[in-house]
Scaffold this active site. Sequence first.
Site, short mmCIF file in Angstrom:
data_model
loop_
_atom_site.label_atom_id
_atom_site.label_comp_id
_atom_site.label_asym_id
_atom_site.label_seq_id
_atom_site.Cartn_x
_atom_site.Cartn_y
_atom_site.Cartn_z
N LYS A 198 -1.37 -19.01 -0.88
CA LYS A 198 -1.77 -18.07 0.16
C LYS A 198 -2.79 -18.70 1.14
O LYS A 198 -3.35 -19.77 0.86
CB LYS A 198 -2.34 -16.81 -0.49
N TYR A 244 6.13 -7.74 0.82
CA TYR A 244 5.25 -6.83 0.06
C TYR A 244 5.68 -5.37 0.18
O TYR A 244 4.86 -4.47 -0.03
CB TYR A 244 3.80 -7.02 0.51
N PHE A 276 -4.41 -0.92 -0.13
CA PHE A 276 -4.63 -2.33 0.18
C PHE A 276 -3.50 -2.96 0.99
O PHE A 276 -3.55 -4.15 1.30
CB PHE A 276 -4.87 -3.14 -1.12
N ASN A 332 -6.91 -13.87 -3.85
CA ASN A 332 -6.57 -14.41 -5.17
C ASN A 332 -5.62 -15.62 -5.13
O ASN A 332 -4.97 -15.95 -6.12
CB ASN A 332 -6.07 -13.30 -6.10
N HIS A 372 0.72 -16.41 -5.13
CA HIS A 372 1.72 -15.38 -5.46
C HIS A 372 2.80 -16.00 -6.34
O HIS A 372 3.20 -17.13 -6.11
CB HIS A 372 2.38 -14.84 -4.18
N GLU A 399 13.07 -12.48 -3.59
CA GLU A 399 12.02 -13.19 -2.87
C GLU A 399 12.46 -14.59 -2.43
O GLU A 399 12.16 -15.01 -1.32
CB GLU A 399 10.75 -13.28 -3.74
P1 IDP Z 1 0.36 -10.00 -8.09
O1 IDP Z 1 0.12 -10.83 -6.85
O2 IDP Z 1 -0.44 -10.51 -9.25
O3 IDP Z 1 1.83 -9.83 -8.42
P2 IDP Z 1 0.41 -7.25 -7.11
O4 IDP Z 1 -0.06 -6.06 -7.88
O5 IDP Z 1 1.87 -7.42 -6.92
O6 IDP Z 1 -0.24 -8.54 -7.80
O7 IDP Z 1 -0.31 -7.20 -5.69
C1 IDP Z 1 0.09 -8.06 -4.65
C2 IDP Z 1 -1.13 -8.62 -3.97
O8 IDP Z 1 -1.79 -7.56 -3.30
C3 IDP Z 1 -2.18 -9.21 -4.90
O9 IDP Z 1 -1.91 -10.54 -5.27
C4 IDP Z 1 -3.41 -9.11 -4.04
O10 IDP Z 1 -3.43 -10.15 -3.05
C5 IDP Z 1 -3.20 -7.78 -3.33
N1 IDP Z 1 -3.82 -6.67 -4.03
C6 IDP Z 1 -3.34 -6.00 -5.11
N2 IDP Z 1 -4.16 -5.02 -5.51
C7 IDP Z 1 -5.20 -5.07 -4.66
C8 IDP Z 1 -6.41 -4.31 -4.53
O11 IDP Z 1 -6.68 -3.38 -5.30
N3 IDP Z 1 -7.24 -4.68 -3.50
C9 IDP Z 1 -6.97 -5.69 -2.64
N4 IDP Z 1 -5.84 -6.42 -2.71
C10 IDP Z 1 -4.98 -6.12 -3.71
MG MG Z 2 3.35 -8.82 -7.42
#
Ligand code: IDP
Ligand code: MG
Length: 149
Positions: free
Chosen positions: A9, A49, A57, A112, A115, A126
Amino acid sequence: MERTLFIIKPDAVQRGLIGEIITRLERRGLRLVAMKMIRMSEELARRHYAIHEGKPFFEPLVAYITSAPVVVMVWEGPKAIEIVRRTMGATNPAEAAPGTIRADYALEIGRNLVHGSDGPQTAVTEINLFFTPEEILSWERDTDRWILE
Ligand code: IDP
Ligand code: MG
């Protein structure tokens, strides 16, 4: 054999962590079969997404993922989807296990770094969103017999 979509990312690209992150997957033994650097369009980000549309978010997430270039890859291996997810660590870096990418280099859920597809069906969808079939290479790796039994 399984394939998974993996994205480095914008925060990881900006912080100079592309090499470090690829190294972890490469050393693990997974095989890289496609890779490119792109600037995600807003439309592509919303499609990628789509499952999170409507969540609080979502808009910040689209802004984040389109804010700078990303590196998109397809990695292949037995149980590649689960192995990549475990190498990444939990979505929230604060809860990620030590030794994972997110625990070692990140602090907050909204930054984070990486992905990875979360299941076989998502992986196919994807991969097709980011790559044409011609962009995915089937190749023999000479070390495979030392990695795969
Ligand atoms: P993942 O990336 O581990 O699969 P997902 O739940 O699919 O996690 O969420 C996609 C992305 O959305 C996350 O990697 C993160 O960048 C963002 N995200 C998810 N939950 C939150 C939140 O509560 N606050 C801010 N960003 C979030
Ligand atoms: Mg995910």
